[in-house]
Write an enzyme that holds these catalytic residues in place. Structure first.
Site, PDB file in Angstrom:
ATOM      1  CE1 TYR A 310       0.685   1.182   4.429  1.00  0.00           C
ATOM      2  CE2 TYR A 310       0.613  -1.224   4.433  1.00  0.00           C
ATOM      3  CZ  TYR A 310       0.952  -0.035   5.049  1.00  0.00           C
ATOM      4  OH  TYR A 310       1.572  -0.039   6.264  1.00  0.00           O
ATOM      5  CB  SER A 323       7.883   0.224  14.275  1.00  0.00           C
ATOM      6  OG  SER A 323       6.735  -0.032  15.058  1.00  0.00           O
ATOM      7  N   GLY A 324       5.928   2.966  13.354  1.00  0.00           N
ATOM      8  CA  GLY A 324       4.876   3.416  12.452  1.00  0.00           C
ATOM      9  C   GLY A 324       3.467   3.049  12.843  1.00  0.00           C
ATOM     10  CG  HIS A 328      -4.260   6.320  10.583  1.00  0.00           C
ATOM     11  ND1 HIS A 328      -5.092   5.926   9.564  1.00  0.00           N
ATOM     12  CD2 HIS A 328      -3.419   5.264  10.790  1.00  0.00           C
ATOM     13  CE1 HIS A 328      -4.778   4.706   9.165  1.00  0.00           C
ATOM     14  NE2 HIS A 328      -3.766   4.280   9.897  1.00  0.00           N
ATOM     15  CB  CYS A 346      -2.602   1.990  11.997  1.00  0.00           C
ATOM     16  SG  CYS A 346      -0.923   2.497  11.575  1.00  0.00           S
TER      17      CYS A 346
END
Length: 421
Positions: A310, A323-324, A328, A346
Site C-alpha cells: 500500500y 515503527s509506524g 488515524h 494501526c
C-alpha cells in the site's frame, strides 16, 4: 540528627553550677537550663580532614571526616554543603565521636560545614568550617541531556537522560543516578531505569498527577565518576502535565473508549490489525501528531507489488510507536470499523473521529490496547513502552534500588520520593 538523653545530665550540671557560682548567678542561662545559653565555640572539640598543611585546597577524592577531640564532648549533627547548594550525605557514629561523608565531594567547589556538638553537661556548641576542593586532574566530562523538551505533556510521559559516553559499571552508574534529581508537585514516587549504557528513563510508580509541575536537574558537575571521567554541567528541565487522558482500544470489540480524568468522554468504532499484522497489546505513550503522513507498506517490511502492498495519504495521524503505529483516519475501512480488524497494525477510524481524537490528545497521553492477538508493546526501543514493566521490575533497572528490597538509602530518599515544594 542523633541526640542522647539529657535530662539527668542537665540536672546535675545545673546543680553543680549553682553551688559553685552561688544563688542568683545564672550559669545555666536565664531559665536555669544549659540549653538556653548561646552555643559555645566548639573549635577545641572537633577536628576535620580539610586541606593538609601547606595545601590550599582539599583533595575531592578523599571523603570528608569530622571527629570529636577529647572525652568531654560529642558531635550531634553535621551538615556540609557546597556553593551550588548541594548537600553531602554522611553518617554519624552512635557515640557521636565521628562523622564521615557517604557521597562524593565535588571538584573545584567551595564547601561550608556546620558542626553541632554538646559538652559533658549537655550545653550546645557550634563550629562552622570552610574549605575549597581542587580541580580534577582530567578534563574529560560526562554530559547529560534531559528530555523531552520543556512543555506540557500527558501523565504518561517518561523523563529521559541521554549520556554522551557509555557507563557500564554499577558503582559508576550509582554516582550518576544519585545526581539526577526529579521533583514533582504534587509529589510522586518514582525511579530511574537504565535502558542501556547511555540512556536512562524515569517514571513514577503510577502515572504522574494531573496538572503537576516536574523539575529535573543534575548535581553531577564536578563529581568524580571514574579516574578518567568527571561530571559536567547539565541544562535543567521543567515540564507540566495536563489532564489524565487514556484511550483504551479493545481489539475484540473493535471499539475505543477515551477517558478524561477517569470519566468516559467518547466511544469510537475502530479497526485494528488483521491476522499477520496484529496491533501490539499494552500501554503506549503518544509520541506526537501529524496532520498528514504518507504511509507505505515498505516501511513495515511489505514488499512492493505484493498483495498487501500500500501507499496511502493518511490524515489526522497520532503516532504511538517509532515503527509506524498510529491512530488515524481510515475512510477506506469505515464499513469494517466496529465490526472487523482489517488494518496493517494501526488503529483506524472515520475522518471525523480521527480529527476529534487528534484535537483531544497530546504527547504523553496514553493509548492502551487490549484483547489483540499481537505481542505486548516493547518497554524500550519502539517508543515509550515503559508502563508495560511492573514496578518491581522497573526498580531492578536502577543502580541504586536493584537488590535493595528495603527501599532507598537515606541519601536517595528525597530523589526517589520527591516532596512537594
Amino acid at each position: 540528627m542523633n541526640h542522647s538523653p539529657r535530662t539527668t545530665r542537665t540536672a546535675v550540671g545545673c546543680t553543680l553550677l549553682v553551688i559553685a557560682l552561688g544563688a542568683g548567678v545564672t550559669g545555666c542561662g536565664s531559665d536555669g537550663n544549659p540549653l538556653s545559653a548561646a552555643p559555645y565555640d566548639a573549635a577545641d572539640q572537633i577536628a576535620f580532614n580539610g586541606p593538609s598543611k601547606g595545601e590550599k585546597k582539599a583533595d575531592p577524592d578523599k571523603p570528608l571526616e569530622v571527629t570529636a577531640e577529647g572525652s568531654d564532648g560529642r558531635i550531634t549533627d553535621v551538615t556540609a554543603m557546597d556553593g551550588r547548594g548541594r548537600y553531602v550525605a554522611g553518617e554519624l557514629s552512635a557515640d557521636g565521636s565521628r562523622w564521615h561523608s557517604t557521597s562524593p565531594l565535588a571538584a573545584d567547589a567551595h564547601y561550608t560545614v556546620r558542626v553541632s556538638t554538646e559538652d559533658e553537661d549537655g550545653a550546645p556548641g557550634r563550629k562552622v568550617l570552610t574549605f575549597d576542593t581542587g580541580k580534577p586532574l582530567t578534563k574529560k566530562r560526562l554530559k547529560v541531556a534531559f528530555g523531552p523538551q520543556a512543555g506540557t505533556y500527558g501523565v504518561g510521559q517518561p523523563i529521559t537522560a541521554e549520556l554522551d559516553q557509555p557507563v557500564k559499571l554499577k558503582a559508576q552508574r550509582a554516582v550518576i543516578e544519585r545526581a539526577l534529581k526529579v521533583e514533582s508537585t504534587p509529589a510522586a514516587e518514582g525511579a530511574w531505569h537504565w535502558v542501556d549504557d547511555k540512556e536512562l528513563h524515569y517514571r513514577p510508580k503510577e502515572y504522574w498527577p494531573t496538572h503537576a509541575t516536574i523539575r529535573v536537574r543534575s548535581t553531577l558537575e564536578g563529581i568524580k565518576i571514574s579516574d578518567r571521567l568527571w561530571g559536567g554541567s547539565t541544562k535543567p528541565l521543567k515540564l507540566t502535565t495536563g489532564d489524565r487522558v487514556i484511550a483504551v482500544t479493545d481489539a475484540s470489540s473493535h471499539s475505543m473508549t477515551v477517558y478524561k480524568n477517569g470519566e468516559a468522554i467518547n466511544d469510537i468504532p475502530v479497526t485494528t490489525g488483521k491476522a499477520g499484522f496484529e496491533t501490539r497489546n499494552g500501554v503506549k505513550v503518544v509520541l506526537g501528531k501529524q496532520y498528514f503522513v504518507r504511509m507505505r507498506g515498505t516501511s513495515i517490511g511489505i514488499a512492493e507489488g505484493s498483495s498487501e502492498s500500500y501507499d496511502l495519504p493518511v490524515y489526522w495521524a497520532t503516532q504511538v510507536t517509532y515503527s509506524g503505529e498510529y491512530v488515524h483516519a481510515a475512510p477506506w475501512s469505515v464499513g469494517s470499523q466496529g465490526y472487523a480488524n482489517v488494518s496493517h497494525g494501526c488503529t483506524g477510524m472515520s475522518t471525523g473521529n480521527a480529527a476529534w481524537f487528534y484535537e483531544n490528545v497530546r504527547a504523553g497521553d496514553l493509548v492502551e490496547v487490549v484483547n489483540s492477538y499481537g505481542e505486548t508493546m516493547e518497554p524500550f526501543g519502539n517508543g515509550f513502552g515503559d508502563w508495560n514493566l511492573e514496578w518491581k521490575n522497573w526498580r531492578h533497572g536502577s543502580a541504586l534500588l536493584k537488590g535493595n528490597p528495603e527501599g532507598p538509602k537515606p541519601e536517595d530518599a528525597s530523589r526517589l520520593r520527591p516532596a512537594a515544594v
